[in-house]
Design an enzyme around this catalytic site. Structure first.
Site, PDB file in Angstrom:
ATOM      1  N   GLU A  25     -24.547 -39.609   8.548  1.00 36.46           N
ATOM      2  CA  GLU A  25     -24.317 -40.893   9.210  1.00 36.46           C
ATOM      3  C   GLU A  25     -22.850 -41.280   9.093  1.00 36.46           C
ATOM      4  O   GLU A  25     -22.169 -40.893   8.131  1.00 36.46           O
ATOM      5  CB  GLU A  25     -25.172 -41.990   8.555  1.00 36.46           C
ATOM      6  CG  GLU A  25     -26.663 -41.699   8.561  1.00 36.46           C
ATOM      7  CD  GLU A  25     -27.425 -42.639   7.640  1.00 36.46           C
ATOM      8  OE1 GLU A  25     -27.622 -43.799   8.024  1.00 36.46           O
ATOM      9  OE2 GLU A  25     -27.809 -42.205   6.538  1.00 36.46           O
ATOM     10  N   ASP A  75     -16.854 -48.927   7.686  1.00 38.46           N
ATOM     11  CA  ASP A  75     -15.903 -49.573   6.786  1.00 38.46           C
ATOM     12  C   ASP A  75     -16.143 -51.081   6.824  1.00 38.46           C
ATOM     13  O   ASP A  75     -15.490 -51.825   7.552  1.00 38.46           O
ATOM     14  CB  ASP A  75     -14.471 -49.246   7.219  1.00 38.46           C
ATOM     15  CG  ASP A  75     -13.460 -49.578   6.120  1.00 38.46           C
ATOM     16  OD1 ASP A  75     -13.889 -49.828   4.985  1.00 38.46           O
ATOM     17  OD2 ASP A  75     -12.252 -49.580   6.409  1.00 38.46           O
ATOM     18  N   CYS A 111       8.036 -57.978 -24.344  1.00 35.37           N
ATOM     19  CA  CYS A 111       8.280 -58.557 -25.672  1.00 35.37           C
ATOM     20  C   CYS A 111       9.385 -57.870 -26.453  1.00 35.37           C
ATOM     21  O   CYS A 111       9.673 -58.257 -27.596  1.00 35.37           O
ATOM     22  CB  CYS A 111       6.989 -58.534 -26.494  1.00 35.37           C
ATOM     23  SG  CYS A 111       6.468 -56.866 -26.984  1.00 35.37           S
ATOM     24  N   LYS A 169     -19.841 -43.470   8.062  1.00 36.51           N
ATOM     25  CA  LYS A 169     -19.638 -44.403   6.950  1.00 36.51           C
ATOM     26  C   LYS A 169     -18.857 -45.610   7.475  1.00 36.51           C
ATOM     27  O   LYS A 169     -17.640 -45.536   7.673  1.00 36.51           O
ATOM     28  CB  LYS A 169     -18.892 -43.730   5.803  1.00 36.51           C
ATOM     29  CG  LYS A 169     -18.774 -44.587   4.566  1.00 36.51           C
ATOM     30  CD  LYS A 169     -18.121 -43.814   3.427  1.00 36.51           C
ATOM     31  CE  LYS A 169     -18.048 -44.675   2.177  1.00 36.51           C
ATOM     32  NZ  LYS A 169     -17.202 -45.870   2.368  1.00 36.51           N
ATOM     33  N   CYS A 218       2.964 -50.434 -25.693  1.00 33.18           N
ATOM     34  CA  CYS A 218       3.471 -51.468 -26.575  1.00 33.18           C
ATOM     35  C   CYS A 218       2.365 -51.739 -27.599  1.00 33.18           C
ATOM     36  O   CYS A 218       1.236 -52.052 -27.196  1.00 33.18           O
ATOM     37  CB  CYS A 218       3.803 -52.741 -25.801  1.00 33.18           C
ATOM     38  SG  CYS A 218       4.191 -54.146 -26.859  1.00 33.18           S
ATOM     39  N   CYS A 268       9.483 -52.633 -24.855  1.00 29.20           N
ATOM     40  CA  CYS A 268       8.524 -53.291 -23.954  1.00 29.20           C
ATOM     41  C   CYS A 268       9.235 -54.303 -23.065  1.00 29.20           C
ATOM     42  O   CYS A 268      10.003 -55.135 -23.574  1.00 29.20           O
ATOM     43  CB  CYS A 268       7.443 -53.981 -24.785  1.00 29.20           C
ATOM     44  SG  CYS A 268       6.306 -54.981 -23.803  1.00 29.20           S
ATOM     45  N   TYR A 298     -28.964 -49.375   7.221  1.00 23.84           N
ATOM     46  CA  TYR A 298     -28.988 -47.937   6.906  1.00 23.84           C
ATOM     47  C   TYR A 298     -30.102 -47.525   5.945  1.00 23.84           C
ATOM     48  O   TYR A 298     -30.209 -46.350   5.587  1.00 23.84           O
ATOM     49  CB  TYR A 298     -27.638 -47.487   6.333  1.00 23.84           C
ATOM     50  CG  TYR A 298     -27.174 -48.241   5.106  1.00 23.84           C
ATOM     51  CD1 TYR A 298     -27.809 -48.095   3.874  1.00 23.84           C
ATOM     52  CD2 TYR A 298     -26.068 -49.086   5.173  1.00 23.84           C
ATOM     53  CE1 TYR A 298     -27.374 -48.771   2.752  1.00 23.84           C
ATOM     54  CE2 TYR A 298     -25.622 -49.771   4.052  1.00 23.84           C
ATOM     55  CZ  TYR A 298     -26.273 -49.610   2.840  1.00 23.84           C
ATOM     56  OH  TYR A 298     -25.840 -50.287   1.726  1.00 23.84           O
ATOM     57  N   LYS A 302     -15.031 -38.488   2.359  1.00 28.17           N
ATOM     58  CA  LYS A 302     -13.947 -39.385   2.755  1.00 28.17           C
ATOM     59  C   LYS A 302     -12.950 -38.631   3.627  1.00 28.17           C
ATOM     60  O   LYS A 302     -12.546 -37.519   3.297  1.00 28.17           O
ATOM     61  CB  LYS A 302     -13.241 -39.947   1.524  1.00 28.17           C
ATOM     62  CG  LYS A 302     -14.141 -40.696   0.561  1.00 28.17           C
ATOM     63  CD  LYS A 302     -14.791 -41.907   1.205  1.00 28.17           C
ATOM     64  CE  LYS A 302     -13.812 -42.979   1.546  1.00 28.17           C
ATOM     65  NZ  LYS A 302     -13.704 -44.082   0.611  1.00 28.17           N
ATOM     66  N   CYS A 351       2.226 -59.315 -28.069  1.00 25.51           N
ATOM     67  CA  CYS A 351       2.896 -59.149 -26.774  1.00 25.51           C
ATOM     68  C   CYS A 351       2.280 -60.097 -25.742  1.00 25.51           C
ATOM     69  O   CYS A 351       1.063 -60.052 -25.502  1.00 25.51           O
ATOM     70  CB  CYS A 351       2.759 -57.704 -26.305  1.00 25.51           C
ATOM     71  SG  CYS A 351       3.434 -57.414 -24.649  1.00 25.51           S
TER      72      CYS A 351
END
Length: 668
Positions: free
Chosen positions: A113, A117, A408, A115, A423, A405, A222, A311, A428
Site C-alpha cells: 500500500e 504522509d 558553564c 504510505k 560536560c 563546555c 487502512y 522509505k 551546568c
C-alpha cells in the site's frame, strides 16, 4: 409542512445526501451536479432550523464544526497503535522477507500500500455510528479529536451496516488544498506550513473545529483496530474490501504480491509515479496478508514483525554551512549542529542539521563556509552527507571542538568507549534546563504548560534549580513571568499538582537516568514497587530482571549512589510526589501458577480465544510471551495448523501443550 412530513423528508434527505457525499468524497465519482447537492442540503438546513429536534449527529449539516474547545481530552487506545519498522533499500527489504519466511514458511502473500504522509487516527463506531476519534499520540494514549474528525467529509458519520468497530487510518491534506492554504496564510502575513503533513496535523489540533472544517482534509482507512476474527476476516486484503463495503475510503492503489520481486516492482512503479498523485506519499507499506501468519510472526515491543515501511530514497540537495553551533543535552553530551542556508528538502525548509560528534566532522572534513550535500535520513532528520571539497574557495574555516563546555566553562571529557564529548558538571545550566524539559514532557511527568521557554525563564529567574523546585512554585511567582496570564498560571499550578500522584514509572523516566527508557522505567517500577526499594538494589538484583542488562543496571546503581540524588528523592517525597508504583500488577511469584517466570510461545490457531487474549492472560500470571522458539523457551502452546515453531519446539524438547491444557491451567 407538518412535523410528521418533515421528519419523513429529513430522513429522505439524510439518506440522499449521505449517498451523494460518499460518491463524491469517497469514490471520487460525483453522482449529481454540485447545484443539485447544494439545493438538497439547503432544504435539509431549512427543515432542521424549523424542527431542531430533527438534527441528528450523523446529519450532513453537522460537518461544519461546533463550539470551540478549551483543550483535548486524553484517550487510551484499547489496543496500542504501533509504529512500523523501516527499510531503506532492496537489501533491507530482502532481509525483511527472509525473516518473514523463516518465521512463517514460504507461502507468503504481501499487501503493498502507498504510505500516506499524514497523521494516524483511530475511529470508533457503535452500531454503525461514529462516536469517537483520536490521534495516535504515543501509541498508547492519544487525544480526543472527534469534533475535528467529524468535519472530514470522507469519514462516514453512519456506516452501511450497524456494526461496532474501531478502524484506523491516515488523515492527510491534498496537495491542492495545501498550496491554497499557504497562499491564504501568506496573504495574511502568517507563517507558512512547511509541508502537507504539518498542515494536516495542525488542522486536526485546532481547538476551533470550524478552522479544521475549512482545511479540506481527507482520509484513507487502512485497517481495523481489533481482531479480524471478530468480523470473520482472515486476510488484510479481505479486510480492506470489507471496510470499503462499510462505506470507508480505502486506497485502491494497493496490490497483492506473491514474492519479494513483485513487491520490488510495485515499489519501483510508485517511486517513479509518486509525484503524479494528488497527495504526498513517503514510502510503501508492506504487510503479510494472512492474519494467521501475522499471529505466527508476532510483535516486537514497538512494531509488528509482519509489516514494514519501505522509505523512499532521501532527496539530496546542496546548501552552504554558515556556522557550527554547540548544544549541551541533559546527559552532558555536547552536540555540534550545522547552521545552513535555508533549503527545501523532501517538503520542508531545512536550516539546521546535526553533525553528531567531533569524529564525524573530521571524517567528512566539514568546514564553516563549505558547500555541502544534505538529505533527510528516513525523510525525517536532516543530515550532512558530504562536503563538496572541489568547490572550496580557500576561505573555509576548519572547526575544532572546544575544551570547555559552552554553557558553564567546565572541562569537557570523552568517556572511554564513547565518541561524544561530555560536560560532567552537575551544576551546568544547560544540563539542568534540558533535564527539566525532559522531566515535564508528556511521556514523563506530563505537566501541560511547562514548555521550553517557561522552563528557561524559571531557571533564569532563580525560581527553579532542580525538579523538586517545580513543586514549590506559587501562582504569584508564575504571574511575574513574561506572557503568563491569570488563567495560564492557574492551569500550570493545577498541572504540577496533578503530577504529584503519577505512578513511579513516570517519575523514574523523568529523572533522565542514562539508558533507562520509558519501557525499562515501567519494568523497574513494577518489579521494585517503590523508589526506596529500587535505590537499595544491587547490580546483581537488577540484572536478574528480564530485559535489564548490565549497562543499564550499572547506570541505575551509579545514579542512586550519589548523595545529591538521595537528597533530591527526600525533597520530592517532602513535596508530596508519589514514589511508589500504582500501575497494574501481574502475579510473578515463582511457582504461583504454571506460567509465572516462564518464557512461552503461542503458535497456530486457537478455537476458544484469540492469540491476543491468551497472551494477555498468560502475561497477567507472570509469563513472558515470545514470538520465536529457542533454547530458552519453556513452553509452546500449539493451536490448530501449528507449523515450523512446533517442529522446532519438538526438536529442542520444549514442553508442548494444546489449547485444552492451556484453558485448564488458566482456569485454576
Amino acid at each position: 409542512m407538518d412535523r410528521i412530513k418533515a421528519e419523513q423528508r429529513v430522513s429522505e434527505l439524510n439518506e440522499l445526501l449521505r449517498g451523494y457525499g460518499h460518491a463524491y468524497y469517497v469514490l471520487d465519482k460525483p453522482a449529481v451536479p454540485d447545484a443539485v447537492y447544494d439545493q438538497l442540503l439547503n432544504e435539509l438546513i431549512e427543515l432542521e432550523t424549523i424542527y431542531p429536534d430533527l438534527v441528528f449527529p450523523d446529519s450532513p449539516t453537522q460537518r461544519v464544526g461546533g463550539t470551540p474547545l478549551s483543550n483535548f481530552d486524553k484517550v487510551t487506545h484499547e489496543r496500542p497503535m504501533l509504529s512500523l519498522s523501516n527499510v531503506f533499500g532492496e537489501a533491507d527489504l530482502r532481509d525483511f522477507d527472509k525473516r518473514v519466511r523463516n518465521g512463517a514458511g514460504n507461502q507468503i502473500e504481501y499487501v503493498c500500500e502507498l504510505k500516506i504522509d499524514g497523521l494516524a487516527v483511530s475511529l470508533i463506531y457503535e452500531d454503525g455510528k461514529f462516536v469517537r476519534g483520536a490521534t495516535r499520540g504515543d501509541g498508547r494514549i492519544g487525544e480526543d479529536i472527534t469534533v475535528n474528525l467529524r468535519t472530514i467529509r470522507a469519514i462516514p458519520l453512519k456506516l452501511n451496516q450497524p456494526v461496532s468497530i474501531e478502524v484506523r487510518g491516515e488523515v492527510f491534506m491534498p496537495k491542492k488544498s495545501f498550496h491554497k492554504l499557504n497562499e491564504e496564510r501568506g496573504e495574511r502575513g502568517e507563517e507558512l506550513f512547511a509541508n502537507p503533513r504539518n498542515a494536516a496535523a495542525g488542522s486536526l489540533r485546532q481547538l476551533d473545529p470550524k478552522i479544521a472544517a475549512s482545511r479540506n482534509l481527507d482520509v484513507f482507512i487502512y485497517g481495523i483496530g481489533g481482531d479480524g476474527e471478530s468480523y470473520n476476516l482472515s486476510e488484510h486484503d479481505e479486510t480492506l474490501h470489507y471496510l470499503s463495503d462499510l462505506g470507508f475510503k480505502t486506497n485502491n492503489e494497493r496490490e497483492l504480491c506473491r514474492s519479494v520481486e513483485e513487491v520490488l516492482a510495485y515499489i519501483e512503479k510508485w517511486t517513479e509515479k509518486r509525484n503524479s498523485l494528488s497527495y504526498e506519499i513517503d514510502g510503501i507499506v508492506i504487510k503479510v496478508n494472512s492474519y494467521l501468519l501475522q499471529q505466527e510472526l508476532g510483535f516486537t515491543a514497538k512494531s509488528p514483525k509482519w509489516a514494514t515501511a519501505y522509505k523512499f530514497p532521501a532527496e539530496e540537495v546542496m546548501t552552504t554551512v554558515r556556522d557550527i553551533e554547540l548544544s549541551v543535552g541533559r546527559t552532558g553530551a555536547v552536540t555540534p549542529t550545522a547552521i545552513l542556508d535555508p533549503v527545501a528538502v523532501a517538503g520542508t525548509t531545512v536550516q539546521r542539521a546535526s553533525l553528531h560528534n567531533e569524529d564525524l566532522i573530521k571524517e567528512k572534513d566539514i568546514r564553516i563556509g563549505d558547500k555541502v550535500i544534505i538529505r533527510k535520513a528516513g525523510d525525517i532528520i536532516p543530515e550532512v552527507v558530504m562536503a563538496l571539497i572541489e568547490q572550496r574557495s580557500g576561505d573555509e574555516q576548519p572547526f575544532n571542538m572546544p575544551e570547555n563546555c559552552p554553557a558553564c566553562e567546565a572541562e569537557l571529557v570523552r568517556i572511554e568507549g564513547e565518541v561524544v564529548l561530555r560536560c560532567v558538571n552537575p551544576k551546568c545550566p544547560a544540563q539542568i534546563t534540558e533535564g527539566l524539559i525532559h522531566f515535564v514532557s508528556r511521556n514523563a511527568m506530563n505537566i501541560d504548560g511547562l514548555g521550553e521557554k517557561v522552563i528557561e525563564q524559571l531557571y533564569r529567574e532563580g525560581l527553579v534549580a532542580d525538579i523538586s523546585d517545580l513543586y514549590k512554585l506559587t501562582k504569584e511567582q508564575l504571574l511575574e513571568l513574561e506572557r503568563m496570564g491569570e488563567k495560564s498560571a492557574s492551569n500550570l499550578i493545577a498541572a504540577i499538582d496533578a503530577s504529584r500522584s503519577n505512578s513511579m514509572e513516570k517519575l523514574l523516566f523523568g529523572l533522565g537516568i542514562r539508558h533507562v527508557g520509558e519501557k525499562a522505567a515501567r519494568i523497574l517500577s513494577e518489579h521494585f514497587g517503590s523508589m526506596e526499594s529500587l535505590m537499595a538494589a544491587t547490580v546483581e538484583e537488577l540484572t536478574d530482571i528480564h530485559e535489564i542488562g548490565e549497562k543499564m543496571a550499572d547506570s541505575v546503581v551509579t545514579y542512586f549512589d550519589k548523595e545529591e540524588v538521595q537528597e533530591l528523592m527526600e525533597r520530592l517525597a517532602a513535596a508530596g510526589v508519589n514514589l511508589t508504583y500504582t500501575g497494574p500488577r501481574v502475579r510473578v511469584e515463582e511457582g504461583a501458577n504454571a506460567f509465572a517466570g516462564k518464557k512461552i510461545v503461542l503458535t497456530g490457531k486457537l478455537e476458544q480465544m484469540t492469540r491476543q487474549e491468551a497472551q494477555q492472560k498468560i502475561e497477567g500470571l507472570g509469563g513472558k510471551v515470545s514470538g520465536s522458539v529457542s533454547k530458552k523457551t519453556d513452553l509452546l502452546i500449539a493451536g490448530a495448523e501449528a507449523g515450523s515453531k512446533l517442529d522446532k519446539a519438538m526438536e529442542l524438547k520444549v514442553d508442548v501443550w494444546d489449547e485444552e491444557r492451556l484453558i485448564a491451567e488458566l482456569s485454576k
